[in-house]
Scaffold this motif. Structure first.
Motif, PDB file in Angstrom:
ATOM      1  N   LEU A 115       0.891  -1.182  -0.138  1.00  0.00           N
ATOM      2  CA  LEU A 115      -0.152  -0.456   0.198  1.00  0.00           C
ATOM      3  C   LEU A 115       0.788   1.383   0.301  1.00  0.00           C
ATOM      4  O   LEU A 115       1.732   1.682   0.752  1.00  0.00           O
ATOM      5  N   LEU A 116       0.411   2.006  -1.029  1.00  0.00           N
ATOM      6  CA  LEU A 116       1.350   3.109  -0.955  1.00  0.00           C
ATOM      7  C   LEU A 116       0.328   4.506  -0.730  1.00  0.00           C
ATOM      8  O   LEU A 116      -0.502   4.671  -0.301  1.00  0.00           O
ATOM      9  N   GLY A 117       0.978   5.987  -0.461  1.00  0.00           N
ATOM     10  CA  GLY A 117       0.586   7.007   0.535  1.00  0.00           C
ATOM     11  C   GLY A 117      -0.034   7.982  -0.484  1.00  0.00           C
ATOM     12  O   GLY A 117      -0.383   9.033   0.293  1.00  0.00           O
ATOM     13  N   GLY A 118       0.449   7.289  -2.088  1.00  0.00           N
ATOM     14  CA  GLY A 118      -0.372   8.941  -2.752  1.00  0.00           C
ATOM     15  C   GLY A 118      -1.921   8.745  -2.602  1.00  0.00           C
ATOM     16  O   GLY A 118      -3.204   8.541  -2.328  1.00  0.00           O
ATOM     17  N   GLY A 119      -2.644   9.658  -2.414  1.00  0.00           N
ATOM     18  CA  GLY A 119      -4.171  10.220  -2.819  1.00  0.00           C
ATOM     19  C   GLY A 119      -4.862  10.659  -0.929  1.00  0.00           C
ATOM     20  O   GLY A 119      -3.772  10.964  -0.262  1.00  0.00           O
ATOM     21  N   LYS A 120      -5.798  10.712  -0.846  1.00  0.00           N
ATOM     22  CA  LYS A 120      -6.516  10.937   0.516  1.00  0.00           C
ATOM     23  C   LYS A 120      -7.668  10.401   0.484  1.00  0.00           C
ATOM     24  O   LYS A 120      -8.031   9.494  -0.440  1.00  0.00           O
ATOM     25  N   ILE A 121      -7.788   9.450   1.879  1.00  0.00           N
ATOM     26  CA  ILE A 121      -9.149   9.134   1.856  1.00  0.00           C
ATOM     27  C   ILE A 121      -9.441   9.253   3.318  1.00  0.00           C
ATOM     28  O   ILE A 121      -9.543   9.938   4.009  1.00  0.00           O
ATOM     29  N   GLU A 122     -11.159   9.887   3.271  1.00  0.00           N
ATOM     30  CA  GLU A 122     -11.465  10.391   4.281  1.00  0.00           C
ATOM     31  C   GLU A 122     -12.256   9.110   5.061  1.00  0.00           C
ATOM     32  O   GLU A 122     -12.788   9.133   5.996  1.00  0.00           O
ATOM     33  N   LYS A 123     -12.929   7.805   4.631  1.00  0.00           N
ATOM     34  CA  LYS A 123     -13.310   6.718   6.178  1.00  0.00           C
ATOM     35  C   LYS A 123     -12.631   5.863   6.437  1.00  0.00           C
ATOM     36  O   LYS A 123     -11.116   5.695   5.557  1.00  0.00           O
ATOM     37  N   PRO A 124     -12.498   5.513   7.190  1.00  0.00           N
ATOM     38  CA  PRO A 124     -11.760   5.148   7.978  1.00  0.00           C
ATOM     39  C   PRO A 124     -12.300   3.198   7.817  1.00  0.00           C
ATOM     40  O   PRO A 124     -13.721   2.808   7.478  1.00  0.00           O
ATOM     41  N   ILE A 125     -10.967   2.958   7.296  1.00  0.00           N
ATOM     42  CA  ILE A 125     -11.127   1.965   6.370  1.00  0.00           C
ATOM     43  C   ILE A 125     -10.070   1.055   7.431  1.00  0.00           C
ATOM     44  O   ILE A 125      -8.713   1.247   8.308  1.00  0.00           O
ATOM     45  N   ILE A 126      -9.853  -0.416   7.808  1.00  0.00           N
ATOM     46  CA  ILE A 126      -9.188  -1.323   8.207  1.00  0.00           C
ATOM     47  C   ILE A 126      -8.647  -2.397   7.070  1.00  0.00           C
ATOM     48  O   ILE A 126      -9.376  -3.228   6.146  1.00  0.00           O
ATOM     49  N   VAL A 127      -7.153  -2.417   6.728  1.00  0.00           N
ATOM     50  CA  VAL A 127      -6.269  -2.230   5.578  1.00  0.00           C
ATOM     51  C   VAL A 127      -5.951  -4.145   5.539  1.00  0.00           C
ATOM     52  O   VAL A 127      -5.010  -3.510   7.027  1.00  0.00           O
ATOM     53  N   ARG A 128      -5.771  -4.815   5.492  1.00  0.00           N
ATOM     54  CA  ARG A 128      -5.142  -6.069   6.332  1.00  0.00           C
ATOM     55  C   ARG A 128      -4.091  -6.515   4.369  1.00  0.00           C
ATOM     56  O   ARG A 128      -4.459  -6.076   3.647  1.00  0.00           O
ATOM     57  N   VAL A 129      -2.602  -5.699   4.734  1.00  0.00           N
ATOM     58  CA  VAL A 129      -1.773  -5.871   3.514  1.00  0.00           C
ATOM     59  C   VAL A 129       0.163  -5.996   3.779  1.00  0.00           C
ATOM     60  O   VAL A 129      -0.029  -5.735   5.202  1.00  0.00           O
ATOM     61  N   PRO A 130       0.634  -7.408   3.345  1.00  0.00           N
ATOM     62  CA  PRO A 130       1.928  -7.511   3.814  1.00  0.00           C
ATOM     63  C   PRO A 130       2.726  -6.305   3.690  1.00  0.00           C
ATOM     64  O   PRO A 130       3.290  -6.242   4.739  1.00  0.00           O
ATOM     65  N   TYR A 131       3.005  -4.969   3.077  1.00  0.00           N
ATOM     66  CA  TYR A 131       3.891  -3.776   2.857  1.00  0.00           C
ATOM     67  C   TYR A 131       2.995  -3.083   2.940  1.00  0.00           C
ATOM     68  O   TYR A 131       2.297  -2.985   2.009  1.00  0.00           O
ATOM     69  N   ALA A 132       3.241  -1.489   3.702  1.00  0.00           N
ATOM     70  CA  ALA A 132       2.729  -0.469   3.861  1.00  0.00           C
ATOM     71  C   ALA A 132       3.726   0.160   4.064  1.00  0.00           C
ATOM     72  O   ALA A 132       4.587   0.189   4.587  1.00  0.00           O
ATOM     73  N   THR A 133       3.743   1.572   3.049  1.00  0.00           N
ATOM     74  CA  THR A 133       4.632   2.430   3.643  1.00  0.00           C
ATOM     75  C   THR A 133       4.025   3.368   5.234  1.00  0.00           C
ATOM     76  O   THR A 133       3.306   3.301   5.066  1.00  0.00           O
ATOM     77  N   ASN A 134       5.475   4.305   5.315  1.00  0.00           N
ATOM     78  CA  ASN A 134       5.190   5.082   6.557  1.00  0.00           C
ATOM     79  C   ASN A 134       3.782   5.886   6.699  1.00  0.00           C
ATOM     80  O   ASN A 134       2.698   6.351   7.116  1.00  0.00           O
ATOM     81  N   LYS A 135       4.296   6.926   4.949  1.00  0.00           N
ATOM     82  CA  LYS A 135       3.500   7.748   4.849  1.00  0.00           C
ATOM     83  C   LYS A 135       1.310   6.981   4.081  1.00  0.00           C
ATOM     84  O   LYS A 135       0.384   7.754   5.253  1.00  0.00           O
ATOM     85  N   ALA A 136       1.506   5.966   4.122  1.00  0.00           N
ATOM     86  CA  ALA A 136       0.141   5.479   3.487  1.00  0.00           C
ATOM     87  C   ALA A 136      -0.620   4.514   5.104  1.00  0.00           C
ATOM     88  O   ALA A 136      -1.873   5.104   5.749  1.00  0.00           O
ATOM     89  N   LYS A 137       0.402   4.687   6.035  1.00  0.00           N
ATOM     90  CA  LYS A 137      -0.109   4.024   7.807  1.00  0.00           C
ATOM     91  C   LYS A 137      -0.514   5.620   8.141  1.00  0.00           C
ATOM     92  O   LYS A 137      -1.970   5.604   9.137  1.00  0.00           O
ATOM     93  N   GLU A 138       0.121   6.834   8.120  1.00  0.00           N
ATOM     94  CA  GLU A 138      -0.392   7.801   8.776  1.00  0.00           C
ATOM     95  C   GLU A 138      -1.650   8.025   7.900  1.00  0.00           C
ATOM     96  O   GLU A 138      -2.668   8.593   8.822  1.00  0.00           O
ATOM     97  N   LYS A 139      -1.851   8.710   6.625  1.00  0.00           N
ATOM     98  CA  LYS A 139      -3.184   9.208   6.224  1.00  0.00           C
ATOM     99  C   LYS A 139      -3.997   7.440   6.264  1.00  0.00           C
ATOM    100  O   LYS A 139      -5.157   7.662   7.018  1.00  0.00           O
ATOM    101  N   ILE A 140      -3.977   6.781   6.732  1.00  0.00           N
ATOM    102  CA  ILE A 140      -4.972   5.619   6.905  1.00  0.00           C
ATOM    103  C   ILE A 140      -5.195   6.188   8.507  1.00  0.00           C
ATOM    104  O   ILE A 140      -6.546   6.184   9.100  1.00  0.00           O
ATOM    105  N   GLU A 141      -4.269   6.157   9.879  1.00  0.00           N
ATOM    106  CA  GLU A 141      -5.065   6.283  10.737  1.00  0.00           C
ATOM    107  C   GLU A 141      -5.445   7.383  11.357  1.00  0.00           C
ATOM    108  O   GLU A 141      -6.668   7.870  12.520  1.00  0.00           O
TER     109      GLU A 141
END
Length: 144
Positions: free
Chosen positions: A106-132
């Motif tokens: 999971l890469l960190g480009g873009g925006k997300i408004e809804k709270p979602i739970i994502v199961r993925v093997p790898y994620a960037t720090n930026k992606a984690k910050e935006k989802i949280e």
């Protein structure tokens, strides 16, 4: 091309070279295929027309390379909105298993408004910050 009715071996008996000339005498295999010289010189028009992959590396795949199929937050939110990705709804929070959908990272480009739970093997720090930040959670399924 005209079909040769009588065999040349019968026809040319008694002639020293049997019609194959004085130099090669039909000993070499000639231009029947394979990679020949002159392809960057006098045969260049043939290369342009037919030999697109004549030059360069061919046919070796490095066994140590890892093919990582990644998806950005922008693309993930588009797929969720359009309904093209498999979801599990749990208590008003959308849960997405990206590994089941064929994505590894999971890469960190873009925006997300809804709270979602994502199961993925790898994620960037930026992606984690935006989802949280949106109220969601990233669960890493990789062992490392």
């Amino acid at each position: 091309m005209v079909v040769r009715r009588s065999k040349r071996s019968r026809k040319m008996r008694g002639h020293r070279t049997m019609g194959w000339g004085t130099k090669g005498q039909h000993r070499d295999r000639g231009a029947e295929g394979g990679r020949h010289i002159g392809m960057h010189k006098e045969k260049w028009s043939w290369i342009v027309k037919y030999g697109k992959d004549w030059y360069g590396k061919h046919g070796f795949v490095n066994p140590t390379t890892k093919n990582i199929k990644s998806i950005s937050i922008r693309k993930l939110s588009e797929l969720i909105e359009s309904g093209k990705i498999e979801l599990q709804n749990k208590e008003s929070v959308i849960e997405v298993d990206l590994e089941k959908n064929g994505y590894n990272k999971l890469l960190g480009g873009g925006k997300i408004e809804k709270p979602i739970i994502v199961r993925v093997p790898y994620a960037t720090n930026k992606a984690k910050e935006k989802i949280e930040k949106s109220g969601g959670q990233v669960i890493l399924t990789s062992q490392s």
